[in-house]
Design an enzyme around this catalytic site. Sequence first.
Site, PDB file in Angstrom:
ATOM      1  N   TYR A  86      24.069  -5.350  31.902  1.00  4.82           N
ATOM      2  CA  TYR A  86      23.847  -4.120  31.475  1.00  4.82           C
ATOM      3  C   TYR A  86      24.364  -3.771  30.084  1.00  4.82           C
ATOM      4  CZ  TYR A  86      24.660   1.181  30.763  1.00  4.82           C
ATOM      5  OH  TYR A  86      24.449   2.501  30.575  1.00  4.82           O
TER       6      TYR A  86
ATOM      7  N   ASP B 206      22.388  -2.750  41.376  1.00  3.08           N
ATOM      8  CA  ASP B 206      22.483  -1.306  41.016  1.00  3.08           C
ATOM      9  C   ASP B 206      22.259  -0.194  42.047  1.00  3.08           C
ATOM     10  OD1 ASP B 206      23.022   0.402  38.435  1.00  3.08           O
ATOM     11  OD2 ASP B 206      21.182   1.042  39.481  1.00  3.08           O
TER      12      ASP B 206
ATOM     13  N   TRP C 207      26.315  -7.680  37.101  1.00  4.70           N
ATOM     14  CA  TRP C 207      26.039  -6.212  36.687  1.00  4.70           C
ATOM     15  C   TRP C 207      26.490  -5.759  35.182  1.00  4.70           C
ATOM     16  CZ3 TRP C 207      27.399  -1.461  34.763  1.00  4.70           C
ATOM     17  CH2 TRP C 207      26.440  -0.421  35.110  1.00  4.70           C
TER      18      TRP C 207
ATOM     19  N   CYS D  21       0.660  -1.244  -0.032  1.00  9.74           N
ATOM     20  CA  CYS D  21       0.196   0.127   0.136  1.00  9.74           C
ATOM     21  C   CYS D  21       0.950   1.310   0.072  1.00  9.74           C
ATOM     22  CB  CYS D  21      -0.833   0.161   1.341  1.00  9.74           C
ATOM     23  SG  CYS D  21      -1.751   1.554   1.256  1.00  9.74           S
TER      24      CYS D  21
ATOM     25  N   CYS E 265      -0.241   3.459   3.765  1.00 11.06           N
ATOM     26  CA  CYS E 265       0.125   2.887   5.176  1.00 11.06           C
ATOM     27  C   CYS E 265       1.678   2.503   5.106  1.00 11.06           C
ATOM     28  CB  CYS E 265      -0.719   1.867   5.722  1.00 11.06           C
ATOM     29  SG  CYS E 265      -0.579   0.411   4.798  1.00 11.06           S
TER      30      CYS E 265
END
Length: 501
Positions: free
Chosen positions: A446, A462, A442, A79, A82
């Site tokens: 992360y 943390d 940690w 389309c 959209c």
Amino acid sequence: MTGRAKGAGAEPPSFSALDKETACKAFKTKDPRFDGQIFVGVSSTGIYCRPVCPYKPKLENCTFFATAAEAERAGYRPCLVCRPEIAPGMAPVDAKASLARRAAKLLHERCTENISMSRLAAKLGYTDRHLRRAFMEEYRVTPLEYLQTCRLHLAKQLLTDSDLSIPRVAKAAGFGSTRRFNDVFKERYRLTPTSLRKRRGKGTAAHGTFTVRLGYRPPYRFGLLLNFFRVRALLGAEAVGDDTYARTVRVRTDKGVEVAGWIAVEDDPAKNALVVTLSESLLPVTSQVCARVRRQFDLDCDPAAVGDGIRTLDAAMPGSYVPGTRVPGCFDGFETCARAVLGQQVTLAAANKLAARIVDAYGASVEAPVEGLARAFPTASDVLALPSAEEALGTLGVIKSRSRAIVEIARLVDAGELTFDGSLPIADQLETLLAVKGIGPWSANYIAMRTMGYTDAFLETDAGIKHALPELSPAERLKLAEQWRPWRSYANISLWNALAK
């Protein structure tokens, strides 16, 4: 398609498990939660649409598909209203559990390259026969058919959003020749690239730049992402304004050629999309840049699924649950790994200063018209090429243990043992990180959360989480977070955001 995960480790239902009535309702109500997860082919027009398309066909003329590639294989063309090519993709929590979806992510990111299926399968750790079988079962198209759709979608984006010449668009989208591009485009979409360009009118990109749009599912908290990036902005390499994020870019092509430039990212909430401006120098790596922006701004997130998973967050910290919160990713995985190491046991400001020194001393110069952008963070290869790399970092104030960890991470990245493109399972990546001396739980979690789209990281030790949940011990925080699986990364970010208020 994928559905919304309902519990820890829950596998979303396949498209076949979703009854047509539900799919029809999603399309009829323009439900944005299903955007990018189902596509509808309309037999009366021969086009296929996203569920958010304003067009309202008769449901008896509709056929639903799990992917855009499947709709195109059935003979439908995209389309022009959209624009299925800018639809958000699958959420990372779904992708990590499926070989086919990991392959699909790589095909999206590397669609402009000369991809061999055997090489792709080897990168994922399987035979090409097994990959083809898994891909067909998941998407009902072959990897090559999916790749062709990715290339056509990228070309359609460039034709619609930029003023680039058609030969440059063809080359940028991975087609070997303009003639081949014209033939495939006309065969698949039943219009020529030139006619599509005439329909959309003149572009608005500044000279020397081009733009692309990348869709997302609302609600989307772009401001919260900018706040996160602003306090961590890397001097010389990043610039964060009130409503714009900009940075320098260095990316290698599949032939090993380094391409440098800059990007700027803005939100267009009226169209549920980010508008990304790229310097024309980045044209050969457009698909890579777009994939990295998608990861950095968490565009493939399903906010409804996340909301279901972390809605009880307010009970732990009132006001912390904000619908539409995204996990801030990163553009450059190695850069973020190095900065995570630099940030161990020091303040954010101190870590930023150390990172800025590395950029100033060893980063490559990049020309950019954006104020504050001048250099790029050194690549893993750059760091390994430094004479006595550990000592070189040490002269900038990086202590020996962290210099050693950064150099080891550079070695892993350079050797392909640590990747940020989704080709390796997250569990394997975490093991690789934890094996690095100086990287603990940690740092590993992360890094995985920021660089790999890991949705289930929780940093119970943390300092920020400690302030958010002061009455609980680390073990109690970890136990509390079990209820938020597999979306603990979003819980983590939500708690940080609440503290920042």
